[in-house]
Motif scaffolding. Sequence first.
Motif, short mmCIF file in Angstrom:
data_model
loop_
_atom_site.label_atom_id
_atom_site.label_comp_id
_atom_site.label_asym_id
_atom_site.label_seq_id
_atom_site.Cartn_x
_atom_site.Cartn_y
_atom_site.Cartn_z
N GLY A 75 -3.30 2.61 -11.65
CA GLY A 75 -3.57 3.79 -12.10
C GLY A 75 -3.91 4.72 -10.99
N ALA A 76 -4.64 4.44 -10.01
CA ALA A 76 -4.86 5.10 -8.98
C ALA A 76 -3.73 5.43 -8.01
CB ALA A 76 -6.48 4.73 -7.96
N ALA A 77 -3.00 4.25 -7.83
CA ALA A 77 -1.73 4.14 -6.94
C ALA A 77 -0.89 5.30 -7.51
CB ALA A 77 -1.25 2.88 -6.87
N LEU A 78 -0.84 5.35 -8.98
CA LEU A 78 0.31 6.26 -9.40
C LEU A 78 -0.12 7.69 -9.56
CD1 LEU A 78 0.98 4.02 -12.68
CD2 LEU A 78 2.59 4.79 -11.13
N MET A 79 -1.49 7.84 -9.24
CA MET A 79 -1.94 9.09 -8.89
C MET A 79 -2.18 9.33 -7.50
SD MET A 79 -2.45 10.64 -11.86
CE MET A 79 -0.88 9.77 -12.25
N GLY A 80 -1.21 8.77 -6.67
CA GLY A 80 -1.18 9.04 -5.30
C GLY A 80 -2.33 8.36 -4.28
N MET A 81 -3.40 7.71 -4.74
CA MET A 81 -4.06 6.89 -3.85
C MET A 81 -3.30 5.69 -3.02
SD MET A 81 -6.66 9.00 -3.84
CE MET A 81 -7.88 8.07 -3.19
N ARG A 82 -3.83 5.02 -2.46
CA ARG A 82 -3.51 3.62 -1.83
C ARG A 82 -4.51 2.71 -2.00
NH1 ARG A 82 1.67 5.51 0.24
NH2 ARG A 82 2.16 3.54 0.82
N PRO A 83 -4.83 2.17 -3.03
CA PRO A 83 -5.82 1.26 -3.17
C PRO A 83 -5.85 0.01 -2.71
CG PRO A 83 -4.64 1.57 -5.30
CD PRO A 83 -3.97 2.30 -4.45
N ILE A 84 -6.96 -0.71 -2.09
CA ILE A 84 -6.78 -2.08 -1.84
C ILE A 84 -7.97 -2.79 -2.56
CG2 ILE A 84 -7.33 -3.79 0.14
CD1 ILE A 84 -6.59 -1.26 2.34
N VAL A 85 -7.34 -3.92 -3.33
CA VAL A 85 -8.19 -4.57 -4.28
C VAL A 85 -8.64 -5.70 -3.74
CG1 VAL A 85 -8.24 -5.58 -6.59
CG2 VAL A 85 -7.34 -3.27 -6.44
N GLU A 86 -9.92 -6.02 -3.48
CA GLU A 86 -10.21 -7.33 -3.14
C GLU A 86 -10.57 -8.37 -4.25
OE1 GLU A 86 -12.65 -8.25 0.37
OE2 GLU A 86 -13.93 -9.40 -0.56
N VAL A 87 -9.97 -9.53 -4.50
CA VAL A 87 -10.27 -10.57 -5.33
C VAL A 87 -11.12 -11.77 -4.42
CG1 VAL A 87 -8.73 -10.34 -6.92
CG2 VAL A 87 -8.27 -11.54 -5.10
N MET A 117 -0.20 -0.36 -3.57
CA MET A 117 -1.50 -1.01 -3.71
C MET A 117 -1.16 -2.46 -2.96
SD MET A 117 -1.96 -2.09 -7.79
CE MET A 117 -3.58 -2.82 -7.26
N VAL A 118 -2.60 -2.71 -2.50
CA VAL A 118 -2.54 -4.23 -1.99
C VAL A 118 -3.71 -4.98 -2.84
CG1 VAL A 118 -2.93 -5.49 0.24
CG2 VAL A 118 -1.64 -3.35 0.42
N ILE A 119 -3.16 -6.25 -3.20
CA ILE A 119 -4.31 -6.80 -3.73
C ILE A 119 -4.51 -8.11 -2.84
CG2 ILE A 119 -4.92 -8.52 -5.75
CD1 ILE A 119 -2.99 -6.71 -7.39
N ARG A 120 -5.51 -8.29 -2.19
CA ARG A 120 -5.78 -9.23 -1.11
C ARG A 120 -7.06 -10.29 -1.57
NH1 ARG A 120 -10.05 -7.35 1.38
NH2 ARG A 120 -10.35 -9.24 2.33
N GLY A 121 -6.79 -11.46 -1.05
CA GLY A 121 -7.81 -12.47 -1.35
C GLY A 121 -7.61 -13.70 -0.77
N PRO A 122 -8.67 -14.43 -0.39
CA PRO A 122 -8.89 -15.55 0.40
C PRO A 122 -8.23 -16.61 -0.29
CG PRO A 122 -10.93 -14.80 -0.07
CD PRO A 122 -9.90 -14.08 -1.13
N SER A 123 -7.31 -17.55 0.03
CA SER A 123 -6.50 -18.62 -0.56
C SER A 123 -6.76 -19.96 0.15
CB SER A 123 -5.17 -18.32 -0.87
OG SER A 123 -4.49 -18.12 0.58
N ASN A 170 4.94 -0.43 -2.44
CA ASN A 170 5.18 -1.38 -3.58
C ASN A 170 3.80 -2.14 -3.73
OD1 ASN A 170 8.14 -1.22 -4.24
ND2 ASN A 170 8.15 -1.39 -1.80
N PRO A 171 3.58 -2.65 -4.89
CA PRO A 171 2.47 -3.67 -4.76
C PRO A 171 2.74 -4.90 -4.03
CG PRO A 171 3.84 -3.75 -6.94
CD PRO A 171 4.34 -2.55 -6.05
N VAL A 172 1.79 -5.15 -3.18
CA VAL A 172 1.71 -6.27 -2.32
C VAL A 172 0.42 -7.42 -2.53
CG1 VAL A 172 1.76 -7.08 0.12
CG2 VAL A 172 2.94 -5.00 -0.76
N ILE A 173 0.96 -8.67 -2.88
CA ILE A 173 -0.02 -9.71 -2.96
C ILE A 173 -0.24 -10.23 -1.40
CG2 ILE A 173 -0.75 -11.67 -4.08
CD1 ILE A 173 -0.23 -9.30 -5.94
N TYR A 174 -1.46 -10.14 -0.89
CA TYR A 174 -1.78 -10.49 0.45
C TYR A 174 -2.61 -11.54 0.47
CZ TYR A 174 -3.29 -9.85 5.25
OH TYR A 174 -3.33 -10.02 6.81
N PHE A 175 -2.25 -12.80 0.60
CA PHE A 175 -3.29 -14.12 0.57
C PHE A 175 -3.71 -14.36 2.19
CE2 PHE A 175 -1.54 -15.21 -3.90
CZ PHE A 175 -2.48 -14.74 -4.47
N GLU A 176 -5.00 -14.44 2.25
CA GLU A 176 -5.70 -14.63 3.69
C GLU A 176 -6.20 -16.15 3.35
OE1 GLU A 176 -7.61 -10.53 3.10
OE2 GLU A 176 -8.94 -12.06 3.37
#
Lengths: 330, 325
Positions: A75-87, A117-123, A170-176
């Motif tokens: 929702g925030a990304a669609l409103m022009g933000m660039r959220p980074i979500v940490e799982v 948006m970026v969703i990142r998490g330690p894998s 684009n939505p990016v899944i980023y695994f560290e």
Amino acid sequence: MSTAGNQKGTSYIDAISQALWEEMERDPSIFIMGEDIGIYGGAFKVTEGFIDHFGPERVIDMPIAEEAFIGMGVGAALMGMRPIVEVQYADFISCGWDQIVNVAAKMHYRTRDAVPMVIRGPSGAGLRAGPFHSQSPEGWFAHVPGLKVIVPGTPYDAKGLLKAAIRDDNPVIYFEHKYLYRRLKEVLPTGDYTVPISKADVQREGDDVTIVTYGAMLQTALEAARRAQEKGISVEVVDLRTIFPLDKDTILNSVAKTSKAIMLYEDTRTLGIGAEISAIIAEEGFENLDGPIIRVSSPDAPIPYSPPLEDFFLPQVDDVLAAIDKLSAY
Amino acid sequence: MEVKSLELNTQQLMEIYYFMRLGRAIEERLELLYKGGRLPGAIYLGRGQEAIEVGASYALEPGDMLAPTHRDMMSQLPRGITAKEIFTQHYARTNSLTRGKGEDNYQGDLKRGTFATVSMLPDFYPVAAGAALAFKIRNEKRVAMTYCGEGATSVGDWHESINVASVLNLPVVFIVINNGYAYSTPVYKEMKVANVADRACAYAIPGAVVDGNDVIECYRETKKAVDRARDGGGPTLIEAKTMRMRGHAGHDPAKYMATEIIDLWTRRDPIVRFENYLIERGLLTDESKREIINRINAEVEDAVRFAEESPYPEGKEAIEDVYRG
């Protein structure tokens, strides 16, 4: 798996923190949300000190509600933000599955609205963390058109690819890979740089066998290549870096050179990334092959806790060497 | 910023009436087209829900965001979505808002303040909360509003997003249209609480039950919630009691719904009730009503013709726009 010790430079985890920090300094539309990322600094301390510098409006502690805050990222990304979500652990991304694969991934296709948006998490495994804190979930998301999936294998790529992911629309899944967090160091450029998404990297050149790998298995591949060299076998190591969409050209070019291919991946065997790349090589590089395509992967089992079980589960350097020997017979 | 007042003026009342009537006319036409095999896909009708669909959405201002479900097409009319856009969407034509990519009621336009919904429910509860978070971070006086049915309140997302919105004090209004059924499952098999809105106390936010067939009440309660959100007062949960007067989708004859119940709710028809309200106040006569309906019917017929004459997308567009850039 093994990593070289006593390196100098920036650790893999610090490279990630630097990318986040520098991007947040550069662009006020970037913010981070996740569990325990504020005063606590994150379960692995990736965001330590961030809340003091950027404030609680841009470093937002969340309740345990992955589905909600991943959806809020959309929702925030669609409103022009660039959220980074940490799982907190990549394993827990499954709790937000629906928002990722149904809302984020399919939005641009339908409405042409960007979801940056970026969703990142330690894998990843190797830390005796058991079935729920060790998974490599990249294959789940590599099956979802609309997502980009990144698993960097070096500090340089971790920083450059995270910056590229944050700047991507684009939505990016980023695994560290958390095994690499403090074990891998590298001297990084001082200035700003990015690493292109969907571009693989030939980490070691060779003539006899190609190993296609990514993540922490890059170190396993490089060690196997060093030991094979002692026996006179020249191994080329291709680091995918981006799991989806794949860089087919670099893979096919390498196989055209060596005529032999090993897929090395930490994810479980069936329908893992190596399975897909095997199909690509079989379809588009068949005439270049001198032997079978070999997968060296984890078995089709959950990731066990006990050290001898986990060591058996994970691909080891000797497993790769055995595959190299097998291919050398052709 | 200029916002509407709690008391609606004549022009606004007549605009609301127009949207309710237009919504019903569009749905009646869709039902005919569906039964005639003219549409490639499904229909999801909100007949009987016109009051909450239009009344709540009407409380928003330009710049606010509406996040509806697949049954809330009528809520998009006050946001500026047109009959032509709804029919081209249902007809899956290339000039529809999703260019044939999205199905039936899944149209939206960010510039006009409405998202294009998804099927999983209530997936837009978190999305609306996220839009509200963006407004809050940027200090914008904007509000997000989202709809779902009472069926979706059994899902974890529903609880998660209301809870987070409360914790972060986000400018978002959560609407639950309690229309009696989740597909074929009646409310008593969905929950034991008497009112969904009673759950608001669990999140320490205001909750309200409204007569979902009274458009004035729907507007007024929502308007208060929108104003509160805009003024920094955080989220509100509003439950509208109404009835889904058709099956879940076009294929569903809803034989599980007792005819007595349907008869009862037919007598509570929100459009008839609003017409009586307007007639009592001298704002509507038989003649002006006929004139409005005729105008709407012409608009709908024009939209249907436009959609039927519009081209389909080309097959190869199926692989376009998966990614931006």
